[in-house]
Scaffold this active site. Structure first.
Site, PDB file in Angstrom:
ATOM      1  N   ASP A 129      -2.277   9.092  14.912  1.00  0.00           N
ATOM      2  CA  ASP A 129      -2.647   9.125  13.878  1.00  0.00           C
ATOM      3  C   ASP A 129      -3.904   7.564  14.059  1.00  0.00           C
ATOM      4  O   ASP A 129      -3.758   6.791  12.482  1.00  0.00           O
ATOM      5  CB  ASP A 129      -1.813   8.455  12.713  1.00  0.00           C
ATOM      6  N   GLY A 189       0.898  -1.142  -0.196  1.00  0.00           N
ATOM      7  CA  GLY A 189      -0.069  -0.028  -0.477  1.00  0.00           C
ATOM      8  C   GLY A 189       0.802   1.375   0.429  1.00  0.00           C
ATOM      9  O   GLY A 189       1.839   1.548  -0.033  1.00  0.00           O
ATOM     10  N   GLU A 190       0.132   2.323   0.346  1.00  0.00           N
ATOM     11  CA  GLU A 190       1.258   3.269  -0.001  1.00  0.00           C
ATOM     12  C   GLU A 190       0.226   3.936   0.846  1.00  0.00           C
ATOM     13  O   GLU A 190      -1.235   4.915   0.673  1.00  0.00           O
ATOM     14  CB  GLU A 190       0.774   4.031  -1.797  1.00  0.00           C
ATOM     15  N   GLY A 191       0.774   5.220   1.469  1.00  0.00           N
ATOM     16  CA  GLY A 191      -0.177   6.486   2.613  1.00  0.00           C
ATOM     17  C   GLY A 191       1.066   7.573   2.245  1.00  0.00           C
ATOM     18  O   GLY A 191       2.334   7.674   1.518  1.00  0.00           O
ATOM     19  N   GLY A 192      -0.304   8.955   3.524  1.00  0.00           N
ATOM     20  CA  GLY A 192       0.898  10.318   3.108  1.00  0.00           C
ATOM     21  C   GLY A 192       2.282  10.277   4.284  1.00  0.00           C
ATOM     22  O   GLY A 192       3.216  10.936   3.365  1.00  0.00           O
TER      23      GLY A 192
END
Length: 789
Positions: A138, A23-26
């Site tokens: 978070d 996956g990919e996030g901020g």
């Protein structure tokens, strides 16, 4: 399941071989890696903006060294990290399972023991993280992974490491819908911020919707600061704990250990955390997650106002407080009593709607026989329909809004009881006065049942499950609309019209019993000024319905011109008020969706009525024979309503609504030439097409107006949906005074135009739920104190 590596992705980081993307996030990209011993790990490649800042690197190493010491209770432990190279990365345990966000989106909200296990596991994880003097910062559904051995919390410690002074990243840490008020205001953060995020995450897991919406960021942040979340759908003791964690004042939130002990039934919040060794508590929490039977717990008392420790910069004595305004007022009262059974609730609501719609169709067929037996003249005969239709139109919008305020189950069951009480004496009526009086009560009661009932489905089935459940409700509605006359015709022709009312009592009583057992109570807060909008709608809808239904007497007759003129004036006033008053008391765009729905029904209603006339007057079929030949219409309406609910869950309701309007419009355009040049077998595909259009139109409108309504206004959405049904039927009357092709062509053009208008409606699939744009009152409106916008 990892995705393949992309061009440009590294093949390894340190001693870890990268085998795919997770996956990919901020904060960066997460890869599936293989450790030297062959074990799978999760490797997070971080995005940094100050790679040469040595002080930042030291803080980064220090924070992650602390994270590595977090006890592995319900967390994905940090195994390794590298802050020395140009591409800092973190290695943690690999958890094979979807995130909580993906699981709720695909399988629906968590309930029962699944929800309790999730709450215990995440509270255990946060307690372990806080024990290591780390604030997650978070915590949200994407950071909770649902593994085979229970939920695991990930990414702890990373947010603080990246957000320290002189940070390695310039990106904002946190997701608006899960940020605590003090986080929004930029105030110092402690573990209380994580507990606020825990409360919003549990609410998302239980409902499939964000507690504070997911529309514009300013609107979401406004609600985080000033609007209390509704926890009434949660079971105890979870409701009280989540309510306490969502307190706007961080000093009044319980600690993670207190929450965990309460969930385990060990202690009242705030009384034992400081004197109890942590390891046994965390071990008990982890054990409960995988236990076959969860511990029996009692609802906890409200937590005392104990200030939780703050690990980070402190506010000097005498310094101004946080920029946010703490609001210590309690949230909505938690629901008490039966938790409800979704399948039983759906059966109760669908059966009630089916019965009410069937009763309307059956009584309409019996009008001539009723007039003969009760010695009704033409005026009184018309009054039978007028009384019921006008009372229903008056009641349906305020009934839905009242249900939002006082409890949807209460209003639904009360409506069923009132409908049954009015139905029984109608079977034994000997005069027109008594019959008309109880018919009026029936209409008012039907407004309560229909307005509140469909909102209950939204409450019991959030997310994609809720959209399909609304399709089931639409199917229950369209079948009697399409072919309810056949049942009434059988009673009138072979039995007695009086038996209609006695037979209706049976499903009414069954629906009432199922509702008492299977439906859970729910209510929501609407805007303080929303009463004005409800009044305007409750005046405009009955006036429009009454005036349109009587235009056959002449457009300039009193019973036509007066109500229509008043309705136009009210509509103009409503539009002005919607754009001038802030916050707006009228959901202008949702009302526009209601108008599109009503127009989309016109070709279906007009064509079905024309086909019925054609079968009886042109081909000589009896009313019962006509009903038999319309069974395909009912079956396709049933199937397409169910399919429409499923498709709306994937593509959004506007496409389903537009498709239904278009299908009905095309069927209305071709029905005349087909019927006048062939037999019924040739007409049969057109009849089936009409059913498909009707089913899809009602299902699409239900998911748009109710499925996307704000949490506190689901009842109002149900009222607007029923208003659209009434207005669609009244508009169709305009096309029923001629057996020529012209009215059908006009109706078909209206349907196709409604399809185009439906495509302009703003809607979203249910996994992006929250206060929807369809309910926005006007562009650039400031945030309202409730999700009316």
């Amino acid at each position: 399941m990892a995705d393949p590596l992309r061009p440009g992705d590294p093949q390894s980081l340190g001693e870890y071989e990268l085998v795919g993307r997770l996956g990919e996030g901020g904060q960066g990209v997460v890869f599936l890696g293989r450790a030297p011993d062959g074990a799978h790990v999760a490797v997070k490649l971080l995005r940094v903006g100050q790679a040469g800042d040595e002080a930042a690197r030291r803080r980064f190493v220090r924070e992650l060294a602390t994270a590595e010491r977090v006890a592995g209770f319900c967390t994905a432990r940090v195994l390794d990290a590298d802050a020395e190279g140009d591409t800092p990365y973190i290695v943690s345990e690999y958890v094979d399972g979807p995130s909580l966000q993906d699981l709720v989106r695909d399988q629906g909200p968590r309930t029962g023991d699944d929800l309790m296990r999730l709450a215990i596991a995440t509270a255990t994880a946060l307690a372990a993280i806080h024990e290591a003097k780390i604030v997650h910062r978070d915590f949200k559904p994407p950071n909770v992974l649902m593994s085979a051995d229970g939920p695991r919390v990930i990414d702890f410690g990373i947010a603080r490491a990246l957000d320290a002074p002189g940070t390695l990243t310039s990106q904002v840490v946190g997701t608006p819908a899960y940020m605590a008020p003090e986080q929004v205001a930029g105030a110092p953060l402690g573990p209380a911020a994580d507990m606020f995020a825990w409360g919003t995450t549990i609410l998302f897991a239980a409902t499939g919707r964000s507690a504070f919406g997911s529309d514009s960021i300013p609107a979401v942040l406004h609600r985080v600061l000033h609007v209390d979340a509704d926890v009434s759908m949660l079971p105890q003791p979870l409701a009280a704990l989540v309510n306490a964690c969502l307190n706007k004042d961080p000093a009044r939130r319980p600690a993670a250990t207190d929450v965990l002990l309460s969930l385990l039934g060990r202690v009242v919040p705030g009384q034992a955390a400081a004197t109890t060794e942590m390891s046994p508590i965390l071990a008990a929490g982890a054990s409960a997650v995988t236990a076959e039977h969860l511990p029996s717990v009692q609802p906890p008392l409200p937590p005392p106002p104990v200030q939780p420790p703050v690990w980070g910069p402190t506010v000097p004595s005498g310094a101004p407080g946080p920029a946010f305004a703490p609001w210590a007022a309690p949230a909505a009262s938690p629901r008490r009593g039966m938790p409800g059974v979704p399948a039983v609730a759906l059966l109760a609501v669908a059966l009630a709607a089916f019965t009410v719609m069937l009763g309307q169709a059956m009584v309409s067929v019996a009008y001539p026989t009723l007039a003969r037996d009760l010695h009704l003249n033409l005026h009184n005969l018309n009054s039978i329909g007028d009384f019921y239709r006008f009372a229903l139109a008056v009641a349906v919008v305020p009934a839905g809004r009242i249900a939002d305020a006082v409890g949807r189950k209460k209003v639904f069951v009360a409506g069923l009881a009132a409908y049954a009480v009015a139905t029984l004496p109608m079977a034994f009526a000997s005069g027109s006065g008594m019959f008309l009086a109880f018919r009026l009560i029936q209409g008012l009661a039907a407004g309560l049942v229909l307005g509140a009932g469909v909102a209950l489905i939204r409450d019991m089935f959030p997310g994609r499950q809720g959209v399909f459940a609304l399709g089931v409700w639409a199917a229950a509605v369209v079948v009697p609309m399409a072919d309810g006359g056949i049942v009434g015709g059988l009673f009138v022709e072979y039995l007695s019209w009086r038996l209609i009312f006695l037979v209706l009592l049976v499903p009414l009583l069954i629906a009432g019993g199922l509702g008492l057992v299977g439906v859970r109570e729910s209510q929501g807060r609407g805007p303080a000024n929303g009463a004005l909008g409800v009044v305007l709608l409750s005046l405009a809808v009955p006036l429009l319905t009454y005036g349109l239904a009587h235009q056959n007497a002449g457009w300039f007759q009193v019973k036509t011109i007066v109500p229509l003129s008043l309705a136009v004036v009210i509509a103009v006033v409503g539009v002005i008020v919607a754009f001038v008053v802030r916050p707006s008391p009228l959901p202008l765009r949702a009302s526009g969706g209601t108008a599109v729905f009503a127009l989309g029904l016109v070709p279906a209603f007009a064509a079905v009525t024309w086909v019925s006339f054609r079968l009886q007057t042109g081909w000589g079929y009896s009313p019962v024979g006509t009903g038999v030949r319309l069974v395909p219409l009912a079956l396709t309406a049933l199937g397409c309503a169910l399919a429409g609910g499923a498709l709306a869950g994937r593509f959004g309701p506007r496409l389903v609504l537009a498709a239904g309007c278009a299908l009905s419009g095309v069927a209305a355009l071709v029905v005349y030439p087909v019927a006048t040049s062939g037999t019924f077998l040739v007409l049969l595909p057109v009849v089936a097409l009409l059913g498909a259009g009707l089913g899809a139109t009602v299902a699409g409108a239900a998911t748009a107006l109710v499925g996307e309504s704000p949490d506190g206004l689901a009842g109002l959405g149900g009222g607007l949906l029923q208003a659209g049904l009434l207005l669609g039927g009244a508009l169709a009357v305009l096309f029923l005074h001629s057996l020529s092709a012209t009215p059908l062509i006009v109706a078909g053009v209206i349907g196709i135009a409604a399809a185009g208008a439906a495509l302009l409606l703003r809607s979203r699939p249910p996994e992006q739920a929250g206060p929807p744009p369809a309910y926005a009152s006007a562009p650039m409106a400031p945030p309202a104190p409730a999700p009316w916008q």
